[in-house]
Design a protein around this motif. Structure first.
Motif, PDB file in Angstrom:
ATOM      1  N   ALA A  62      25.218  10.401 118.401  1.00  0.00           N
ATOM      2  CA  ALA A  62      24.422  10.926 119.517  1.00  0.00           C
ATOM      3  C   ALA A  62      23.209  10.039 119.779  1.00  0.00           C
ATOM      4  O   ALA A  62      22.923   9.672 120.929  1.00  0.00           O
ATOM      5  CB  ALA A  62      23.983  12.356 119.215  1.00  0.00           C
ATOM      6  N   VAL A  63      22.499   9.689 118.721  1.00  0.00           N
ATOM      7  CA  VAL A  63      21.307   8.849 118.866  1.00  0.00           C
ATOM      8  C   VAL A  63      21.683   7.450 119.349  1.00  0.00           C
ATOM      9  O   VAL A  63      21.049   6.907 120.263  1.00  0.00           O
ATOM     10  CB  VAL A  63      20.536   8.775 117.537  1.00  0.00           C
ATOM     11  CG1 VAL A  63      19.401   7.754 117.628  1.00  0.00           C
ATOM     12  CG2 VAL A  63      19.986  10.141 117.149  1.00  0.00           C
ATOM     13  N   ASP A  64      22.715   6.877 118.758  1.00  0.00           N
ATOM     14  CA  ASP A  64      23.130   5.519 119.134  1.00  0.00           C
ATOM     15  C   ASP A  64      23.544   5.441 120.597  1.00  0.00           C
ATOM     16  O   ASP A  64      23.225   4.470 121.297  1.00  0.00           O
ATOM     17  CB  ASP A  64      24.278   5.042 118.239  1.00  0.00           C
ATOM     18  CG  ASP A  64      23.826   4.697 116.828  1.00  0.00           C
ATOM     19  OD1 ASP A  64      22.600   4.645 116.598  1.00  0.00           O
ATOM     20  OD2 ASP A  64      24.689   4.506 115.961  1.00  0.00           O
ATOM     21  N   GLU A  87      14.364  22.211 108.646  1.00  0.00           N
ATOM     22  CA  GLU A  87      15.240  21.145 108.144  1.00  0.00           C
ATOM     23  C   GLU A  87      16.014  20.487 109.273  1.00  0.00           C
ATOM     24  O   GLU A  87      16.182  19.264 109.304  1.00  0.00           O
ATOM     25  CB  GLU A  87      16.200  21.703 107.092  1.00  0.00           C
ATOM     26  CG  GLU A  87      15.553  22.114 105.783  1.00  0.00           C
ATOM     27  CD  GLU A  87      14.738  23.403 105.892  1.00  0.00           C
ATOM     28  OE1 GLU A  87      14.991  24.199 106.850  1.00  0.00           O
ATOM     29  OE2 GLU A  87      13.850  23.605 105.057  1.00  0.00           O
ATOM     30  N   SER A  88      16.513  21.281 110.211  1.00  0.00           N
ATOM     31  CA  SER A  88      17.257  20.743 111.344  1.00  0.00           C
ATOM     32  C   SER A  88      16.369  19.857 112.211  1.00  0.00           C
ATOM     33  O   SER A  88      16.775  18.773 112.647  1.00  0.00           O
ATOM     34  CB  SER A  88      17.835  21.886 112.185  1.00  0.00           C
ATOM     35  OG  SER A  88      18.531  21.398 113.304  1.00  0.00           O
ATOM     36  N   CYS A  89      15.140  20.294 112.453  1.00  0.00           N
ATOM     37  CA  CYS A  89      14.200  19.511 113.257  1.00  0.00           C
ATOM     38  C   CYS A  89      13.823  18.219 112.540  1.00  0.00           C
ATOM     39  O   CYS A  89      13.742  17.155 113.167  1.00  0.00           O
ATOM     40  CB  CYS A  89      12.955  20.337 113.554  1.00  0.00           C
ATOM     41  SG  CYS A  89      13.232  21.739 114.678  1.00  0.00           S
ATOM     42  N   LYS A  90      13.605  18.309 111.243  1.00  0.00           N
ATOM     43  CA  LYS A  90      13.233  17.131 110.451  1.00  0.00           C
ATOM     44  C   LYS A  90      14.357  16.092 110.474  1.00  0.00           C
ATOM     45  O   LYS A  90      14.112  14.886 110.621  1.00  0.00           O
ATOM     46  CB  LYS A  90      12.922  17.536 109.011  1.00  0.00           C
ATOM     47  CG  LYS A  90      12.402  16.413 108.119  1.00  0.00           C
ATOM     48  CD  LYS A  90      11.937  16.981 106.789  1.00  0.00           C
ATOM     49  CE  LYS A  90      11.291  15.911 105.922  1.00  0.00           C
ATOM     50  NZ  LYS A  90      12.253  14.944 105.402  1.00  0.00           N
ATOM     51  N   LYS A  91      15.579  16.563 110.346  1.00  0.00           N
ATOM     52  CA  LYS A  91      16.734  15.667 110.372  1.00  0.00           C
ATOM     53  C   LYS A  91      16.817  14.955 111.714  1.00  0.00           C
ATOM     54  O   LYS A  91      17.105  13.745 111.780  1.00  0.00           O
ATOM     55  CB  LYS A  91      18.017  16.451 110.109  1.00  0.00           C
ATOM     56  CG  LYS A  91      19.271  15.600 110.002  1.00  0.00           C
ATOM     57  CD  LYS A  91      20.482  16.442 109.650  1.00  0.00           C
ATOM     58  CE  LYS A  91      21.747  15.584 109.551  1.00  0.00           C
ATOM     59  NZ  LYS A  91      22.947  16.417 109.236  1.00  0.00           N
ATOM     60  N   ALA A  92      16.566  15.691 112.809  1.00  0.00           N
ATOM     61  CA  ALA A  92      16.622  15.092 114.142  1.00  0.00           C
ATOM     62  C   ALA A  92      15.524  14.055 114.327  1.00  0.00           C
ATOM     63  O   ALA A  92      15.767  12.962 114.856  1.00  0.00           O
ATOM     64  CB  ALA A  92      16.511  16.179 115.209  1.00  0.00           C
ATOM     65  N   VAL A  93      14.317  14.373 113.886  1.00  0.00           N
ATOM     66  CA  VAL A  93      13.196  13.443 113.998  1.00  0.00           C
ATOM     67  C   VAL A  93      13.488  12.162 113.220  1.00  0.00           C
ATOM     68  O   VAL A  93      13.289  11.045 113.716  1.00  0.00           O
ATOM     69  CB  VAL A  93      11.890  14.095 113.490  1.00  0.00           C
ATOM     70  CG1 VAL A  93      10.784  13.050 113.335  1.00  0.00           C
ATOM     71  CG2 VAL A  93      11.438  15.194 114.452  1.00  0.00           C
ATOM     72  N   GLU A  94      13.989  12.319 112.020  1.00  0.00           N
ATOM     73  CA  GLU A  94      14.285  11.158 111.179  1.00  0.00           C
ATOM     74  C   GLU A  94      15.422  10.314 111.750  1.00  0.00           C
ATOM     75  O   GLU A  94      15.481   9.094 111.537  1.00  0.00           O
ATOM     76  CB  GLU A  94      14.617  11.617 109.760  1.00  0.00           C
ATOM     77  CG  GLU A  94      13.402  12.187 109.017  1.00  0.00           C
ATOM     78  CD  GLU A  94      13.756  12.761 107.656  1.00  0.00           C
ATOM     79  OE1 GLU A  94      14.974  13.004 107.413  1.00  0.00           O
ATOM     80  OE2 GLU A  94      12.827  12.974 106.838  1.00  0.00           O
ATOM     81  N   ALA A  95      16.312  10.957 112.510  1.00  0.00           N
ATOM     82  CA  ALA A  95      17.453  10.240 113.095  1.00  0.00           C
ATOM     83  C   ALA A  95      17.078   9.472 114.360  1.00  0.00           C
ATOM     84  O   ALA A  95      17.828   8.600 114.798  1.00  0.00           O
ATOM     85  CB  ALA A  95      18.581  11.214 113.405  1.00  0.00           C
ATOM     86  N   GLY A  96      15.945   9.814 114.965  1.00  0.00           N
ATOM     87  CA  GLY A  96      15.528   9.104 116.165  1.00  0.00           C
ATOM     88  C   GLY A  96      15.320   9.955 117.404  1.00  0.00           C
ATOM     89  O   GLY A  96      15.071   9.420 118.485  1.00  0.00           O
ATOM     90  N   PHE A  97      15.424  11.282 117.277  1.00  0.00           N
ATOM     91  CA  PHE A  97      15.127  12.155 118.414  1.00  0.00           C
ATOM     92  C   PHE A  97      13.640  12.033 118.746  1.00  0.00           C
ATOM     93  O   PHE A  97      12.798  11.920 117.849  1.00  0.00           O
ATOM     94  CB  PHE A  97      15.471  13.608 118.092  1.00  0.00           C
ATOM     95  CG  PHE A  97      16.935  13.948 118.241  1.00  0.00           C
ATOM     96  CD1 PHE A  97      17.353  14.869 119.186  1.00  0.00           C
ATOM     97  CD2 PHE A  97      17.890  13.352 117.421  1.00  0.00           C
ATOM     98  CE1 PHE A  97      18.695  15.194 119.325  1.00  0.00           C
ATOM     99  CE2 PHE A  97      19.239  13.667 117.549  1.00  0.00           C
ATOM    100  CZ  PHE A  97      19.646  14.588 118.507  1.00  0.00           C
ATOM    101  N   THR A  98      13.308  12.072 120.026  1.00  0.00           N
ATOM    102  CA  THR A  98      11.915  11.918 120.442  1.00  0.00           C
ATOM    103  C   THR A  98      11.286  13.231 120.891  1.00  0.00           C
ATOM    104  O   THR A  98      10.158  13.251 121.394  1.00  0.00           O
ATOM    105  CB  THR A  98      11.812  10.887 121.574  1.00  0.00           C
ATOM    106  OG1 THR A  98      12.574  11.339 122.706  1.00  0.00           O
ATOM    107  CG2 THR A  98      12.352   9.532 121.120  1.00  0.00           C
ATOM    108  N   SER A  99      12.026  14.308 120.711  1.00  0.00           N
ATOM    109  CA  SER A  99      11.551  15.642 121.062  1.00  0.00           C
ATOM    110  C   SER A  99      12.436  16.647 120.336  1.00  0.00           C
ATOM    111  O   SER A  99      13.640  16.432 120.208  1.00  0.00           O
ATOM    112  CB  SER A  99      11.647  15.861 122.584  1.00  0.00           C
ATOM    113  OG  SER A  99      11.256  17.168 122.950  1.00  0.00           O
ATOM    114  N   VAL A 100      11.836  17.730 119.834  1.00  0.00           N
ATOM    115  CA  VAL A 100      12.629  18.750 119.147  1.00  0.00           C
ATOM    116  C   VAL A 100      12.158  20.135 119.553  1.00  0.00           C
ATOM    117  O   VAL A 100      10.984  20.334 119.889  1.00  0.00           O
ATOM    118  CB  VAL A 100      12.551  18.625 117.604  1.00  0.00           C
ATOM    119  CG1 VAL A 100      13.183  17.330 117.119  1.00  0.00           C
ATOM    120  CG2 VAL A 100      11.118  18.748 117.102  1.00  0.00           C
ATOM    121  N   MET A 101      13.082  21.078 119.521  1.00  0.00           N
ATOM    122  CA  MET A 101      12.723  22.475 119.718  1.00  0.00           C
ATOM    123  C   MET A 101      12.967  23.240 118.434  1.00  0.00           C
ATOM    124  O   MET A 101      14.038  23.160 117.840  1.00  0.00           O
ATOM    125  CB  MET A 101      13.579  23.116 120.822  1.00  0.00           C
ATOM    126  CG  MET A 101      13.275  24.592 121.006  1.00  0.00           C
ATOM    127  SD  MET A 101      14.451  25.418 122.104  1.00  0.00           S
ATOM    128  CE  MET A 101      13.716  27.071 122.129  1.00  0.00           C
TER     129      MET A 101
END
Length: 307
Positions: free
Chosen positions: A61-63, A88-102
């Motif tokens: 998804a990030v790539d 944990e879900s938000c942290k995983k997304a941030v670490e993967a490269g997401f630039t915004s989380v809910m």
């Protein structure tokens, strides 16, 4: 160009328009979103739910977003985790490269929602990532619903003020009467704009409208003519979306409209040529139909020509 979510929404908040946040589950949906953004010259949020991430893989998804965004370097895009259910879900997304989380802890009591949101905000802000939270529950407002029932499920403006002040969240999704899916209202569509205006007045931050698919007549007809059945589905009228933007909504989530438009075209090809098995013949017109819906939404929300 991949940017942090608050960069897009702070500008929208200052200038008074809404930005579409479009869900994707594969390359075709994502590509259609970018094509539309390029055509409309509009900033975008592309967002994936936890279910979509499980389907695609978070790395894929990030790539995909990073790669396609390089094709359109002038388009500001935020990659957003939609309805993250845990820290944990938000942290995983941030670490993967997401630039915004809910972080969606809206089903918990206020204090627990606030506590969980504060944790996510602290973690995300250390990396510059914007955070969205939600107050109230998504459900259509019935004509005969009592004031006490509305107060029990819709956002409390004073609580919103406290929540934003203490959590330091970047944008907030206040429940004002929408719901997810194609069946948002049993009677006439009804949203609590007075409540929305009060939340905006007290918080002054970008606000988010969830469950904002409109199910336009031409999309419904295309789906029905292809053999689909969405019965008495009712979306949010375009006029309501525009009124919501006037009331302070700056991020408008859209998913159902995209799915319906896409599947209608796939089904048409399958019905018209039963010998066809070239996936490109199915997906090319489906992407085009989806892009049409998205461009129209950008124009309605006022984000067209805002790049």
């Amino acid at each position: 160009m991949l940017v942090y979510g608050q960069e897009i929404l702070n500008k929208a908040n200052k200038e008074g328009y809404g930005v579409g946040a479009f869900n994707f589950v594969n390359f075709e949906m994502l590509n259609a979103i970018f094509v539309a953004a390029n055509k409309a010259d509009s900033p975008i949020f592309v967002q994936a739910s936890e279910g979509a991430i499980k389907y695609m893989g978070i790395d894929i998804a990030v790539d995909m977003v990073q790669t396609i965004s390089k094709r359109y370097p002038h388009i500001p895009v935020a990659l957003h985790l939609d309805h993250g259910t845990s820290f944990e879900s938000c942290k995983k997304a941030v670490e993967a490269g997401f630039t915004s989380v809910m972080i969606d802890a809206s089903h918990h009591p206020f204090e627990e929602n606030l506590e969980e949101t504060i944790k996510v905000v602290k973690m995300a802000h250390e990396r510059g990532v914007g955070v969205e939270a939600e107050l109230g529950r998504l459900m259509g407002i019935e004509d005969n619903i009592s004031v006490s029932e509305k107060d029990a499920v819709l956002v409390n403006p004073k609580e919103a003020e406290q929540f934003v002040r203490e959590s330091k969240v970047d944008y907030l999704a206040p429940a004002i009467g929408t719901s997810h899916g194609a069946f948002k209202f049993k009677g006439e569509p009804k949203l609590d704009f007075e409540r929305l205006n009060k939340v905006k007045e007290l918080t002054r931050i970008p606000l988010v409208l969830h469950g904002a698919s409109a199910i336009p007549d031409y999309v419904r007809e295309s789906f029905t003519q292809s053999g689909g059945d969405i019965g008495s589905s009712k979306g949010v009228p375009f006029s309501f979306l525009q009124e919501a933007v006037k009331g302070g909504i700056n991020k408008v989530n859209t998913d159902t409209d995209l799915r319906i438009a896409f599947i209608a075209e796939v089904r048409k090809i399958a019905n018209n040529d039963k010998t066809q098995f070239d996936l490109r013949k199915f997906f090319a017109p489906a992407m085009e139909a989806m892009s049409k819906v998205i461009v129209e939404r950008m124009e309605i929300l006022g984000s067209a020509n805002k790049v």
